[in-house]
Each structure stands twice: as structure tokens, then as C-alpha cells.
Design a protein around this motif. Structure first.
Motif, PDB file in Angstrom:
ATOM      1  N   THR A  13       0.927  -1.151  -0.138  1.00  0.00           N
ATOM      2  CA  THR A  13      -0.035  -0.196  -0.187  1.00  0.00           C
ATOM      3  C   THR A  13       0.806   1.238   0.170  1.00  0.00           C
ATOM      4  O   THR A  13       1.798   1.361   0.832  1.00  0.00           O
ATOM      5  N   PHE A  14       0.805   1.962  -1.067  1.00  0.00           N
ATOM      6  CA  PHE A  14       1.740   3.186  -1.177  1.00  0.00           C
ATOM      7  C   PHE A  14       0.953   4.353  -1.805  1.00  0.00           C
ATOM      8  O   PHE A  14      -0.046   4.169  -2.627  1.00  0.00           O
ATOM      9  N   ALA A  15       1.529   5.589  -1.502  1.00  0.00           N
ATOM     10  CA  ALA A  15       1.093   6.891  -2.213  1.00  0.00           C
ATOM     11  C   ALA A  15       2.261   7.465  -3.003  1.00  0.00           C
ATOM     12  O   ALA A  15       3.469   7.040  -3.028  1.00  0.00           O
ATOM     13  N   ILE A  16       1.478   8.115  -4.043  1.00  0.00           N
ATOM     14  CA  ILE A  16       2.743   8.559  -5.138  1.00  0.00           C
ATOM     15  C   ILE A  16       2.564  10.310  -4.705  1.00  0.00           C
ATOM     16  O   ILE A  16       1.550  10.969  -4.644  1.00  0.00           O
ATOM     17  N   ILE A  17       3.759  10.799  -4.247  1.00  0.00           N
ATOM     18  CA  ILE A  17       3.933  12.446  -3.847  1.00  0.00           C
ATOM     19  C   ILE A  17       4.812  12.960  -4.907  1.00  0.00           C
ATOM     20  O   ILE A  17       5.746  12.504  -5.507  1.00  0.00           O
ATOM     21  N   SER A  18       4.395  14.279  -4.951  1.00  0.00           N
ATOM     22  CA  SER A  18       5.493  15.041  -6.032  1.00  0.00           C
ATOM     23  C   SER A  18       4.900  16.553  -5.835  1.00  0.00           C
ATOM     24  O   SER A  18       3.738  16.882  -5.735  1.00  0.00           O
ATOM     25  N   HIS A  19       5.801  17.372  -6.266  1.00  0.00           N
ATOM     26  CA  HIS A  19       5.481  18.682  -6.707  1.00  0.00           C
ATOM     27  C   HIS A  19       4.670  18.759  -7.892  1.00  0.00           C
ATOM     28  O   HIS A  19       4.847  17.739  -8.793  1.00  0.00           O
ATOM     29  N   THR A 100      -3.981  11.265   3.883  1.00  0.00           N
ATOM     30  CA  THR A 100      -3.879   9.819   2.909  1.00  0.00           C
ATOM     31  C   THR A 100      -2.568   9.267   3.480  1.00  0.00           C
ATOM     32  O   THR A 100      -2.513   7.874   3.468  1.00  0.00           O
ATOM     33  N   LEU A 101      -1.394   9.862   3.750  1.00  0.00           N
ATOM     34  CA  LEU A 101      -0.131   9.413   4.234  1.00  0.00           C
ATOM     35  C   LEU A 101      -0.410   8.456   5.744  1.00  0.00           C
ATOM     36  O   LEU A 101       0.605   7.909   5.773  1.00  0.00           O
ATOM     37  N   THR A 102      -1.280   8.579   6.114  1.00  0.00           N
ATOM     38  CA  THR A 102      -1.681   7.847   7.542  1.00  0.00           C
ATOM     39  C   THR A 102      -2.279   6.403   7.212  1.00  0.00           C
ATOM     40  O   THR A 102      -1.909   5.436   8.084  1.00  0.00           O
ATOM     41  N   ALA A 103      -2.457   6.275   5.561  1.00  0.00           N
ATOM     42  CA  ALA A 103      -3.108   5.036   5.441  1.00  0.00           C
ATOM     43  C   ALA A 103      -2.103   4.138   4.597  1.00  0.00           C
ATOM     44  O   ALA A 103      -2.383   3.028   4.008  1.00  0.00           O
ATOM     45  N   VAL A 104      -0.854   4.657   4.353  1.00  0.00           N
ATOM     46  CA  VAL A 104      -0.012   4.050   3.400  1.00  0.00           C
ATOM     47  C   VAL A 104       1.481   3.554   4.205  1.00  0.00           C
ATOM     48  O   VAL A 104       1.423   4.002   5.212  1.00  0.00           O
ATOM     49  N   ASP A 105       1.906   2.519   3.607  1.00  0.00           N
ATOM     50  CA  ASP A 105       3.069   2.109   4.094  1.00  0.00           C
ATOM     51  C   ASP A 105       4.488   2.449   3.359  1.00  0.00           C
ATOM     52  O   ASP A 105       5.480   2.030   3.903  1.00  0.00           O
ATOM     53  N   ALA A 106       4.417   2.948   2.566  1.00  0.00           N
ATOM     54  CA  ALA A 106       5.561   3.633   1.562  1.00  0.00           C
ATOM     55  C   ALA A 106       5.166   4.618   0.881  1.00  0.00           C
ATOM     56  O   ALA A 106       3.741   4.843   0.475  1.00  0.00           O
ATOM     57  N   ALA A 107       6.127   5.461   0.181  1.00  0.00           N
ATOM     58  CA  ALA A 107       5.524   6.311  -0.712  1.00  0.00           C
ATOM     59  C   ALA A 107       6.592   6.606  -2.087  1.00  0.00           C
ATOM     60  O   ALA A 107       7.927   6.308  -1.780  1.00  0.00           O
ATOM     61  N   VAL A 108       5.955   6.844  -2.953  1.00  0.00           N
ATOM     62  CA  VAL A 108       6.929   6.961  -4.245  1.00  0.00           C
ATOM     63  C   VAL A 108       6.927   8.268  -4.373  1.00  0.00           C
ATOM     64  O   VAL A 108       5.985   8.987  -4.698  1.00  0.00           O
ATOM     65  N   MET A 109       8.271   8.999  -4.361  1.00  0.00           N
ATOM     66  CA  MET A 109       8.501  10.571  -4.579  1.00  0.00           C
ATOM     67  C   MET A 109       8.917  10.682  -5.947  1.00  0.00           C
ATOM     68  O   MET A 109       9.883  10.220  -6.337  1.00  0.00           O
TER      69      MET A 109
END
Length: 513
Positions: A13-19, A100-109
């Protein structure tokens, strides 16, 4: 019978984050295509049919080529079940991203290869660091004019205080970008075959020798602790490097992690089911006026038809039709496991931050509300629709689109936002989904703070004396409104027994108390 532990181990379970404009949504599209979830992936700003980006399903998103809500998508790849959360890149929607970041185990920056670390990227990274979320870096747009890869790695390391470990390396640059070299597997991933005599082949051989000697090797423990980021290079729009990233997530992406609650840590492999509601989305299907609570399953196994306890109210919530989502499309979830994100249809019963259990009285923490930076009064175009406006504002405030403050003196409601784009979204959704036209007027108030005190008499006295500056938020909690920073400080000095907070996290407050 399903092996619960084995199923939980398959979850990523991961989020995608960026500018904004780093290519986040385009990368999301291509990850989904690699996972077999969609047939067509295209640039957010592309024309015609390609423009209808699957993760950007709301009208205002398609019109402006930006993401303004978190989309949830579930798909399978390489024996793993991925729950991908595409977060808004625009800073005006930072509160949604934070929750949203409370619900993920990793993030793709995602980083733009020409621009490097940008302001929004840095801020989102700091949120991940606060939560000890492991980060995988994807340096995008290598098919365009870009900065030197080693310079980009140095910037990530120095700006974010992270060790960098390249997993792939670009072959060629800009219009000569031909693919990637996998440093761990020692494999070339090329668009078209290149002869060994090609200067790009010799250049990548020399660069790989240099980075092998200069940079650390991948260390899983350091990655899971948030100290090291594996780095992938590619071009999302040309589908280069996307499969490398997905393979990495499948291989070493973290399995569902333990989640902090008010009384203890909740481990994913516990037999009892627990879930955290981190997002509400109304009217995803305008034909049915639906309302979906997105919940992260934190432990155990969810089965369709079971009843769960809503800890905040003590009520029993039946799960008649839990759903997996693919942006706006959905399918019934007969079962789900820790790490999964499911949608629970409801009629306003569930709120952001709610904990669901099989009976245990625990509350997950860390789902905050931030004090708004802009306050506006709502002006209704048609007075006959006042009742409809009240209902709509409550529903959209519970969803987290804006914050709603109802002045105790009976004057017109105030909405609070982080940025002006949120006001545009509110206006567009009220018109499209509720048929209510509104405008905004300036308010004399510029600051809002939640107030609390163990001394109930002191609270009551302060509220009575400041009735014209008091409001209730959507949960009925008291909020003090000030016209300036000076007036806020003055109020704090005159009421030393009260606490003025710019962050509201009810469950964490209870723990602190």
C-alpha cells in the motif's frame, strides 16, 4: 480457508507524492497499465479520449489537468496486491494528502529531472519523515533536457538528508534516452537494441563503475527505517523505468506496518479486524448521490456481511457492500486484508478519523485537521436554496473539501481553506452536484483556533464573553476566530487556562490528556 498471514504479506500500500507537474499522475497511469488495470495511459494534458485520465475523475481535475482529490486504485502484479493512492500535488490540498499518508506503508517520490527537489516535494517528504514512511524515488522526464543524474542524487542526499542508492541508471539523456540499466540484476532494459559500439553504452559502463564505488548498496533495513531511498530513473510518458519501479515495490516494498492507537500499537497480523477511516468522498456517482468512506484495514481480515463497532459512537456498522476502487469505478470486496483500502458506503455515519473494530475500544491516532489559512463567508445566489446549501456544506466539510465554521451569533457560515483553489473546487462541486450557486465574501476574521480546557467554567466564561468571535466546527467543537495575530495572542494572554490549537487530532488529544 484463506491463509490470512500469507495474504497480508502480499499487500503493498503506497502513495505517490510530488510537486505539481512532475509527472505524478502520468506515472500512476502507467503503473496501472503495467499492472494490467487499464489499456490506455496518457498525459494528463493530452487531447480527446486520452485526456480522460483514470485517476483524475472529477470534472475540475480534467479541466485543469491537476489532481485535487486522492484517488484509490487496487490491482495485482507479480503475486502482490497493490493499493495505490494518487494524492493531490497542489499545496492547496495538503490536508487531504497528509491524511492519506496515514493509510500507506511507503511512498513513491516523483522528481522532475530538470528541476530536482522542489518546495512541495520537500514539504511532503517531511510529512513522510514524521511518520517514518519509507520512500522510493523515481526521477522522471529523463527523455527531456535534464540535470546530471549524479547531481540529482547529491541534491536528494543533501536536501533531504537521505542516503541514495540507485537501482537503475539512465542510458543516454534527453532525446538520446534509450532505457535503463539495472545495477542489482546487471541487466539492460532498452526500448530498442543498441550496439556495443554505441557511445551511450560506453558512457553508462563508465558511470556505473563510478557510482558502484561512490554510493552505498541497497540495504533493506535502512530503507524500512526511512534512512535510505532506492532511486529509479525513467520517463513515465514513454513508459521507461515504470516496470523497474513496480518490480522494486513488489520485491522489497514494505508489508503492512503496525499502526499507532491510543492504547497500543496494532500489528497487521493480529486476528481481530481493525480499520481506520482516512477519507470521505461524496457523489462519486452523481446518479446515485453516494457517499463512500475510505478505510485502511489495519489488522486482520474483513469479510463482507460482518458488523463492526464504530468506536467513536459505539454504534454497530454493517458491511453489506464493501468495495475495492479503481478511481471512480468499483467492485464488491467479498474479503479484504490488512493493508487493503476499501470503500464503505454510508449515509453520513462515518467520519474522517473513525476507528472500526470487532469490539475493542481503541482509537487510531494521527489523522489531523489543520487550522485554515483563509476564511470566507458564503454568499448564496438563490435564497430559496438555503436549506440545500446547509446540507451540502456539512457533507462537503465532513468529506474534507473545506472546513465549515458556524458562528454562534447566527451569522452566515464561514468556510476555511488552506488555498484559494479549494474555494474553486467548493464552488464547482456545489453547482455541479447540488445545483447551488454561491459566491464568497471577505470576512473580518483571518485566524481560527480550536479551544479546550479541563476547567469547564473557564471555557464557558470565555465563550460567553467572546460570543461574537465564537463558532462551532462540523463536529460541534468550539473555535475561536480572531481578526489578526495580535488579537489571537491577546485572547491567549487573557485566558491562560485555555489551550488554543492550530491542529485538531481528537484521539491524540485524549491520549495526551
Amino acid at each position: 480457508m484463506t491463509d490470512t498471514s500469507a495474504e497480508i504479506a502480499r499487500r503493498r500500500t503506497f502513495a505517490i507524492i510530488s510537486h505539481p507537474d512532475a509527472g505524478k499522475t502520468t506515472l500512476t497511469e502507467h503503473l496501472l497499465r503495467e499492472g494490467g488495470a487499464i489499456q490506455l495511459a496518457g498525459n494528463v494534458r493530452a487531447k480527446g479520449e486520452r485526456r480522460r485520465t483514470r485517476s483524475d475523475w472529477m470534472g475540475i481535475e480534467r479541466d485543469r489537468g491537476i489532481s485535487v482529490v486522492t484517488s484509490v486504485m487496487t490491482f495485482e502484479y507479480s503475486g502482490c496486491v497493490f493499493n495505490l493512492l494518487d494524492t493531490p500535488g497542489h499545496e492547496d490540498f495538503s490536508e487531504d494528502t497528509y491524511r492519506t499518508l496515514t493509510a500507506v506503508d511507503a511512498a513513491v517520490m516523483v522528481i522532475d529531472a530538470a528541476k530536482g527537489i522542489e518546495a512541495r516535494t520537500r514539504k511532503l517528504f517531511e510529512i513522510c519523515r514524521l511518520r517514518d514512511i519509507p520512500i522510493i524515488t523515481f526521477i522522471n522526464k529523463m527523455d527531456r533536457e535534464a540535470r546530471d543524474p549524479i547531481e540529482l542524487l547529491d541534491e536528494v542526499a543533501s536536501t533531504l538528508a537521505l542516503d541514495t542508492c540507485p537501482v537503475t541508471w539512465p542510458i543516454g539523456r534527453a532525446s538520446e534516452f534509450a532505457g535503463t540499466y539495472d545495477l542489482r540484476k546487471r541487466e539492460m532494459h532498452l526500448i530498442n537494441d543498441l550496439p556495443q559500439s554505441d557511445p551511450r553504452m560506453q558512457a553508462v559502463a563508465d558511470e556505473v563503475d563510478l557510482i558502484r564505488s561512490a554510493l552505498p548498496e541497497f540495504d533493506l533495513e535502512s530503507f524500512n527505517a526511512g534512512h535510505l531511498t532506492p532511486v529509479y530513473f525513467g520517463s513515465a510518458i514513454k513508459d521507461i523505468g515504470v516496470r523497474d519501479l513496480l518490480d522494486g515495490l513488489a520485491e522489497y516494498g514494505p508489508q503492512p506496518r503496525a499502526q499507532p492507537a491510543d492504547k497500543r500499537m496494532v500489528v497487521a497480523t493480529e486476528p481481530g479486524l481493525t480499520a481506520l477511516v482516512f477519507k470521505i468522498q461524496a457523489n462519486m456517482d452523481p446518479n446515485h448521490r453516494d457517499r463512500i468512506a475510505f478505510a485502511r484495514v489495519c489488522s486482520g481480515r474483513l469479510v463482507r456481511g460482518m458488523r463492526l463497532k464504530q468506536v467513536r459512537t459505539g454504534k454497530s456498522i454493517p458491511l453489506h457492500a464493501p468495495q475495492f476502487f479503481f478511481a471512480r469505478e468499483r467492485e464488491i470486496a467479498d474479503e479484504a486484508f490488512a493493508g487493503d483500502v476499501v470503500g464503505i458506503p454510508n449515509h453520513g455515519t462515518l467520519r474522517i478519523g473513525d476507528t472500526l473494530t470487532e469490539g475493542e475500544d481503541i482509537q487510531f491516532t494521527g489523522v489531523p485537521y489543520f487550522a485554515p489559512e483563509i476564511l470566507r463567508r458564503v454568499r448564496l445566489d438563490d435564497a430559496m436554496k438555503a436549506k440545500k446549501l446547509r446540507q451540502a456544506l456539512v457533507e462537503l466539510a465532513e468529506e474534507g473539501v473545506v472546513q465549515l465554521f458556524r458562528p454562534q451569533d447566527g451569522s452566515a457560515p464561514l468556510v476555511g481553506v488552506v488555498g484559494t483553489l479549494q474555494l474553486d473546487v467548493l464552488q464547482a462541486r456545489l453547482s455541479a452536484e447540488y445545483g447551488v450557486g454561491i459566491g464568497f465574501e471577505a470576512s473580518s476574521f483571518s485566524l481560527a483556533r480550536w479551544i479546550s480546557s479541563p476547567d469547564k467554567a473557564a471555557m464557558a466564561k470565555f465563550i460567553t464573553e467572546n460570543r461574537n468571535a465564537m463558532a462551532d466546527d462540523v463536529d460541534g467543537d468550539p473555535v475561536f476566530l480572531a481578526t489578526s495575530s495580535f488579537m489571537m495572542r491577546r485572547a491567549e494572554d487573557l485566558a491562560p487556562g485555555l489551550t488554543f490549537r492550530d491542529i485538531k487530532d481528537t484521539h491524540a488529544d485524549k491520549v495526551a490528556a
